[in-house]
Design a protein around this motif. Structure first.
Motif, mmCIF file in Angstrom:
data_model
loop_
_atom_site.group_PDB
_atom_site.id
_atom_site.type_symbol
_atom_site.label_atom_id
_atom_site.label_comp_id
_atom_site.label_asym_id
_atom_site.label_seq_id
_atom_site.Cartn_x
_atom_site.Cartn_y
_atom_site.Cartn_z
ATOM 1 N N ARG A 154 0.903 -1.580 0.265
ATOM 2 C CA ARG A 154 -0.181 -0.114 -0.133
ATOM 3 C C ARG A 154 0.600 1.326 0.357
ATOM 4 O O ARG A 154 1.916 1.142 0.419
ATOM 5 N N ASN A 155 0.708 2.316 -0.466
ATOM 6 C CA ASN A 155 1.306 3.655 -0.937
ATOM 7 C C ASN A 155 2.918 3.152 -1.016
ATOM 8 O O ASN A 155 3.814 3.792 -0.606
ATOM 9 N N ALA A 156 3.106 1.914 -1.780
ATOM 10 C CA ALA A 156 4.570 1.512 -1.763
ATOM 11 C C ALA A 156 5.829 1.362 -0.715
ATOM 12 O O ALA A 156 5.840 1.684 -0.573
ATOM 13 N N GLY A 157 4.705 0.877 0.220
ATOM 14 C CA GLY A 157 4.838 0.607 1.058
ATOM 15 C C GLY A 157 5.838 2.173 1.942
ATOM 16 O O GLY A 157 6.056 1.881 2.961
ATOM 17 N N GLN A 158 5.266 2.951 1.881
ATOM 18 C CA GLN A 158 5.700 4.283 2.581
ATOM 19 C C GLN A 158 4.917 4.889 3.377
ATOM 20 O O GLN A 158 3.473 5.848 3.470
ATOM 21 N N PRO A 218 9.555 6.002 -17.322
ATOM 22 C CA PRO A 218 9.847 6.847 -16.735
ATOM 23 C C PRO A 218 9.429 7.240 -15.403
ATOM 24 O O PRO A 218 8.260 5.961 -14.777
ATOM 25 N N GLY A 219 9.704 7.922 -14.654
ATOM 26 C CA GLY A 219 9.275 8.347 -13.071
ATOM 27 C C GLY A 219 10.275 7.097 -12.094
ATOM 28 O O GLY A 219 11.047 6.577 -12.400
ATOM 29 N N PHE A 220 8.960 7.468 -10.838
ATOM 30 C CA PHE A 220 10.163 6.886 -9.461
ATOM 31 C C PHE A 220 9.613 5.484 -9.488
ATOM 32 O O PHE A 220 9.232 5.032 -8.089
ATOM 33 N N PHE A 221 10.112 4.411 -10.218
ATOM 34 C CA PHE A 221 9.315 2.931 -9.876
ATOM 35 C C PHE A 221 9.941 2.169 -9.337
ATOM 36 O O PHE A 221 11.481 2.089 -10.161
ATOM 37 N N TYR A 222 9.655 1.406 -8.591
ATOM 38 C CA TYR A 222 10.966 0.394 -7.675
ATOM 39 C C TYR A 222 9.775 -1.333 -7.939
ATOM 40 O O TYR A 222 8.511 -1.221 -6.967
ATOM 41 N N ALA A 223 10.272 -1.442 -7.939
ATOM 42 C CA ALA A 223 9.884 -3.282 -7.990
ATOM 43 C C ALA A 223 9.337 -3.561 -6.557
ATOM 44 O O ALA A 223 10.000 -3.246 -6.082
ATOM 45 N N ALA A 224 8.201 -4.175 -6.272
ATOM 46 C CA ALA A 224 7.403 -5.372 -5.317
ATOM 47 C C ALA A 224 9.554 -5.958 -4.815
ATOM 48 O O ALA A 224 9.455 -6.817 -5.660
ATOM 49 N N THR A 225 8.966 -5.362 -4.042
ATOM 50 C CA THR A 225 10.936 -6.962 -3.631
ATOM 51 C C THR A 225 10.516 -7.071 -2.062
ATOM 52 O O THR A 225 10.070 -7.019 -1.318
ATOM 53 N N VAL A 226 11.074 -8.699 -2.624
ATOM 54 C CA VAL A 226 10.238 -9.933 -1.307
ATOM 55 C C VAL A 226 12.153 -9.965 -1.140
ATOM 56 O O VAL A 226 12.876 -11.170 -1.617
ATOM 57 N N LEU A 227 13.080 -10.094 0.482
ATOM 58 C CA LEU A 227 14.502 -10.350 0.538
ATOM 59 C C LEU A 227 13.994 -11.937 1.356
ATOM 60 O O LEU A 227 13.077 -11.811 2.314
ATOM 61 N N GLU A 228 14.939 -12.503 1.741
ATOM 62 C CA GLU A 228 14.985 -13.942 2.849
ATOM 63 C C GLU A 228 16.588 -13.651 3.008
ATOM 64 O O GLU A 228 16.808 -14.135 2.643
ATOM 65 N N GLN A 229 15.733 -13.745 5.039
ATOM 66 C CA GLN A 229 16.654 -14.054 5.784
ATOM 67 C C GLN A 229 18.281 -13.723 5.175
ATOM 68 O O GLN A 229 19.041 -13.732 5.037
ATOM 69 N N PRO A 230 18.269 -11.998 5.217
ATOM 70 C CA PRO A 230 19.775 -11.096 5.504
ATOM 71 C C PRO A 230 20.035 -11.457 6.439
ATOM 72 O O PRO A 230 19.368 -11.480 7.670
ATOM 73 N N ALA A 231 21.081 -11.384 7.089
ATOM 74 C CA ALA A 231 21.552 -11.429 8.393
ATOM 75 C C ALA A 231 21.529 -9.750 9.093
ATOM 76 O O ALA A 231 20.636 -9.241 9.049
ATOM 77 N N GLU A 243 17.258 -0.616 9.952
ATOM 78 C CA GLU A 243 16.486 0.781 9.574
ATOM 79 C C GLU A 243 14.902 0.688 8.536
ATOM 80 O O GLU A 243 15.214 -0.052 8.093
ATOM 81 N N GLU A 244 14.249 1.753 8.582
ATOM 82 C CA GLU A 244 13.380 1.368 7.412
ATOM 83 C C GLU A 244 12.864 1.999 6.553
ATOM 84 O O GLU A 244 13.874 3.170 6.333
ATOM 85 N N PRO A 245 13.380 0.640 5.979
ATOM 86 C CA PRO A 245 13.117 1.091 4.288
ATOM 87 C C PRO A 245 12.926 1.901 3.693
ATOM 88 O O PRO A 245 12.519 2.697 2.687
ATOM 89 N N PHE A 246 11.466 2.040 4.604
ATOM 90 C CA PHE A 246 10.352 3.615 3.717
ATOM 91 C C PHE A 246 9.445 2.500 2.242
ATOM 92 O O PHE A 246 10.456 4.056 1.402
ATOM 93 N N GLY A 247 9.369 1.921 1.807
ATOM 94 C CA GLY A 247 9.630 1.187 0.770
ATOM 95 C C GLY A 247 9.324 0.391 -0.052
ATOM 96 O O GLY A 247 8.868 -0.716 1.372
ATOM 97 N N PRO A 248 8.766 -0.568 -1.139
ATOM 98 C CA PRO A 248 8.156 -1.449 -0.974
ATOM 99 C C PRO A 248 9.492 -2.559 -1.239
ATOM 100 O O PRO A 248 9.418 -3.589 -1.895
#
Ligand code: NAD
Length: 478
Positions: free
Chosen positions: A279-283, A360-373, A381-386
């Protein structure tokens, strides 16, 4: 559509131009300039302080019912104008139009609720303990002139929380919205003006944030400061407010954990989680970020989550089919990439997204990360995004310890149908707002605020209104 360029409201005037220039507003969906926001200089800041100071006495003395009638007309106008205001909001902020429309109507609901509650700010009598004292009355009085600072992620909702409470309590206000999203705030201010709010009670400045906040907080006329935004800026303003003895409310960032227990339905929770996450690109400060899923259901949850994230329709917010719009600006695209690159360097697996979308514009793909250290930036830190982070847990004690390990404490969520686990989650998650089995914690009627580093005080709900009042004891001897 035509973008209504923002203007500042000072006393009874809209000020479109100053000698200090203006800032560009870019459409996040195209990257193109759509308008300009004027920059206030010392003379506009001083004029806003004069106007707010001059109007305060009349507004605070007005009968509460008369104030209520004006505010109720303003929220009615806001509802009537919601489609046009939502279109402006989407153009300058980027979120899907349905989200924008919902935000504007919720803003009207927030204003309504706070105005209704202000009618009920009853004084409380305390029985005296000495025979000569006839009465002791505890009153709620408006705190005075308010300086309010709102960010870009909810350009209608966040001004509504601050203006709705401050004006209902009888305060006059100077609001500085984010310069990128000032036209939405301007439209809300116009509703109050058209509803009959006396000139000077509500003023709006735009310009260089640090200059305006410093000048307002240092001014002896300002009694209360209210800020929503990052922890770093919130601390700066808090220090300034403390130095000058000002009351201070701060709604800062979060890093919301989500604990999905073994007895929860992983498919259903994954569906709800994708909707809440992107929602709201995670922002969103209460956005779910760290998903901790019981090992026995993890694979099912992960697969459903990734499928949901990949299925989101990406596009400009103005397209009714869009589910994931752009982030607010180029700096946020770069920031998303920095979070992802750092997570990959810390052992994360990239399950989807992880890059800017080629358009064009400021689009970032819906991202899923698995098990970062645990040392990865995105874990701290708060990524404040998708960006979502998925991980497993084996027992609830461990999940709670990891959920509570950060200095943040805004929102936290838990999913379980086991009564005992539900109570443990509710009691032990360290957050100002805990959602059990859903994500809808932010409502006009309920207080919104954090513990730990996530903020001071509350907005919305009765608590939000009380934050714009002082307590006065009147003790009468006869
Ligand atoms: P930022 O900290 O530069 O700006 C956040 C907001 O604060 C903006 O509206 C900005 O105009 C305002 N601001 C900045 N300095 C100020 C000052 N000295 N005085 C008054 N206002 C000031 O960050 P950003 O790049 O816009 O957003 C990045 C981070 O901010 C996010 O990662 C998130 O953590 C946080 N943020 C939180 C919320 C929230 O709802 N709590 C909203 C927006 C941003």
């Amino acid at each position: 559509m035509n973008y209504p360029c923002a203007a500042m409201r000072i006393g009874a005037q809209w000020v479109e131009h100053t000698a200090h220039g203006s800032r560009a507003v870019l459409d996040p969906a195209s990257g193109e300039e759509i308008g300009r926001t004027p920059i206030a200089g010392p003379e506009q800041i001083a004029a806003a302080l004069d106007a707010a100071g001059g109007a305060f006495d009349g507004w605070r003395r007005m009968l509460a019912i008369e104030r209520f009638r004006i505010i109720a007309r303003a929220s009615t106008l806001l509802r009537e104008r919601a489609p046009a205001i939502a279109a402006t909001l989407t153009l300058e902020q980027g979120k899907p139009i349905a989200e924008a429309l919902r935000e504007v109507t919720i803003a009207a609901d927030i204003i309504d609720f706070l105005a209704e509650e202000a009618k009920r700010l009853a004084a409380r009598g305390v029985p005296p303990r000495s025979p000569g004292i006839a009465s002791q009355t505890v009153q709620r009085i408006p705190v005075g002139l308010v300086a309010a600072f709102t960010p870009w992620n909810f350009p209608a909702n966040l001004p509504a929380r601050k203006l709705g409470a401050a004006l209902a309590a009888g305060c006059s206000v100077i609001i500085k919205p984010d310069e990128q999203t000032a036209s939405t705030c301007m439209a809300i201010v116009q509703c109050y003006i058209d509803a009959g709010l006396p000139a000077g009670v509500l003023n709006m400045l735009t310009g260089r944030p640090a200059e305006i906040s410093q000048a307002l907080i240092e001014s002896p006329a300002i009694a209360k400061v209210s800020f929503t935004g990052s922890i770093a800026v919130g601390r700066q303003l808090g220090e300034l407010a403390a130095r000058h003895g000002k009351r201070y409310t701060a709604e800062l960032g979060g890093h919301a954990p989500v604990i999905v227990c073994a007895d929860a339905d992983p498919q259903a929770v994954a569906r709800m989680s994708v909707a809440a996450k992107y929602r709201n690109a995670g922002q969103v400060c209460a956005s779910p970020i760290r998903f901790l899923v019981h090992r026995s259901r993890y694979a099912e949850f992960r697969d459903a989550f990734v499928a949901g994230a990949q299925a989101l329709r990406v596009g400009p917010g103005s397209d009714a089919a869009t589910q994931l719009g752009p982030v607010i600006g180029e700096h946020r695209v770069q920031e998303m990439q920095a979070f992802v690159d750092d997570a990959l360097a810390h052992g994360a697996r990239l399950l989807c997204g992880g890059q800017r979308i080629d358009r064009p514009g400021f689009f970032y793909a819906a991202t899923v990360l698995e098990q970062p250290a645990a040392e990865a930036r995105v874990q701290r830190e708060e990524p404040f995004g998708p960006i979502a982070v998925l991980d497993v847990f084996d027992d609830l004690d461990d999940a709670l310890a990891r959920a509570n390990a950060l200095p943040y404490g805004l929102a936290a969520y838990g999913f379980t149908h086991d009564l005992k686990s539900a109570h443990r989650l509710a009691d032990e998650l360290q957050a100002g707002m805990v959602g059990i089995n859903h994500f809808g914690i932010s409502q006009p009627e309920t207080p919104f605020g954090g513990v730990k580093a996530s903020g001071i005080g509350h907005e919305s709900g009765l608590e939000g209104l009380l934050g714009y009042t002082d307590v006065r004891l009147v003790s009468v001897a006869v």
